[in-house]
Design an enzyme around this catalytic site. Structure first.
Site, PDB file in Angstrom:
ATOM      1  N   ALA A  41       0.799  -1.219   0.000  1.00 48.94           N
ATOM      2  CA  ALA A  41       0.000   0.000   0.000  1.00 48.94           C
ATOM      3  C   ALA A  41       0.835   1.275   0.000  1.00 48.94           C
ATOM      4  CB  ALA A  41      -0.926  -0.013   1.214  1.00 48.94           C
ATOM      5  N   ASN A  95       0.752  -4.309   7.915  1.00 50.75           N
ATOM      6  CA  ASN A  95       1.817  -4.940   7.116  1.00 50.75           C
ATOM      7  C   ASN A  95       2.735  -3.867   6.540  1.00 50.75           C
ATOM      8  OD1 ASN A  95       1.117  -7.961   6.989  1.00 50.75           O
ATOM      9  ND2 ASN A  95      -0.834  -6.929   6.704  1.00 50.75           N
ATOM     10  N   HIS A 142      -1.365   6.892   4.250  1.00 50.23           N
ATOM     11  CA  HIS A 142      -0.075   6.403   4.761  1.00 50.23           C
ATOM     12  C   HIS A 142       0.958   7.513   4.620  1.00 50.23           C
ATOM     13  CE1 HIS A 142      -1.684   2.310   4.675  1.00 50.23           C
ATOM     14  NE2 HIS A 142      -2.173   2.596   3.481  1.00 50.23           N
TER      15      HIS A 142
END
Ligand SMILES: NC(=O)C1=CN([C@@H]2O[C@H](COP(=O)(O)OP(=O)(O)OC[C@H]3O[C@@H](n4cnc5c(N)ncnc54)[C@H](OP(=O)(O)O)[C@@H]3O)[C@@H](O)[C@H]2O)C=CC1
Ligand SMILES: O=C([O-])CC(=O)C(=O)O
Length: 264
Positions: free
Chosen positions: A121, A187, A217
């Site tokens: 991601a 993760n 993120h």
């Protein structure tokens, strides 16, 4: 050996199957699902489904993509590597357990295969890994997701996710603790740790925010190389608000790269 086999057929697996089916350079070899899996009905007719590691290896894929979670990775990935088959690992957080990390690496060496981590991601792991060679001082990863993405996690005992009106920090600590506590959401924290300062020194913040509809993120790093920050604002995958669509795309890119003449 040719073809791509999947462990798991959830949001990421389905997106990959759609993306890769019909590509003449890449064939789908099959899917591993656990016995009685709810995902079985989702697998297109004609694509073999197996239920154990031996069955997966017998499909003789060129590469196996793990997109099923930490338990499935622990159960199947070492034997696949020992059989000499490369594995693209989505559930990188499993490597926060030193014993699992050692087993995965030993298995890859024994089989002459490679364990390949997807950037998943996020992006910027190449910068981080290069910067590490010159010396990193600090790496901070912050993950912000809507309340729905934290359902079924320990965040539920910290805050009422259905009634959240403001952003709420649900975790602050090491990447090792983040990956172990939030195995389906952190993760990325593990991948950042592996690329950069390691599981203990990588600082992680996880936030539930009712004002966001995307998975955000942020990676901030500083060291002798200078500093960088990268922000991603990811659309979630249909079928799983925890997982970003970019994760499936990053894996698709890795697969296409394996079969490409020119690699960018
Ligand atoms: N590196 C990264 O940036 C990211 C990594 N991830 C990782 O990818 C994983 C998959 O994500 P996503 O597709 O969204 O998840 P989903 O929950 O949508 O799908 C998981 C799939 O794995 C199957 N599965 C679960 N446990 C097992 C098992 N023990 N053995 C075999 N199959 C199993 C499920 O089948 P069933 O119907 O039987 O439950 C389902 O088909 C996540 O759990 C996470 O670990 C996710 C996002 C980003
Ligand atoms: O897909 C994402 O946004 C991140 C994620 O779930 C993870 O790191 O496990």
């Amino acid at each position: 050996m040719s073809g791509v086999a999947l462990i798991g057929f959830g949001a990421i697996g389905r997106a990959l199957a759609i993306a890769l089916t019909g590509d003449t350079a890449i064939s789908m070899a099959g899917v591993l699902l656990r016995t009685g899996s709810d995902s079985r009905d989702q697998v297109p007719g004609g694509l073999p489904v197996v239920e154990d590691t031996a069955g997966l290896i017998a499909l003789a894929p060129s590469v196996v993509i793990e997109c099923a979670g930490h338990a499935a990775a622990t159960l199947h990935v070492p034997d696949v590597l020992r059989a000499g088959i490369d594995v693209i690992l989505a559930s990188s957080g499993v490597l926060a357990d030193p014993q699992a990390a050692a087993e995965f690496e030993d298995a890859a060496r024994a089989g002459g295969a490679r364990l390949i981590l997807t950037p998943g991601a996020v992006g910027g792991l190449d910068v981080l890994a290069a910067a590490r060679l010159g010396g990193l001082d600090r790496v901070v990863y912050t993950g912000v997701k809507p309340p729905a993405a934290w359902r079924g996690t320990p965040a539920e005992s910290l805050v009422d996710l259905d009634r959240l009106t403001n952003a709420h920090e649900i975790f602050r600590g090491s990447a090792r603790m983040a990956a172990a506590t939030y195995p389906k959401n952190a993760n990325v924290a593990a991948s950042v740790a592996l690329a950069g300062l390691g599981f203990e020194a990588t600082e992680v913040r996880l936030v539930a925010n009712p004002a966001t509809t995307t998975n955000r993120h942020r990676i901030e790093a500083s060291g002798r190389f200078g500093r960088f920050a990268i922000d991603l604002d990811n659309a979630p995958l249909p079928g799983n608000p925890k997982s970003s669509a970019l994760t499936a795309l990053a894996i698709e890119r890795l697969v296409r790269t394996r079969f490409a003449a020119v690699v960018v």
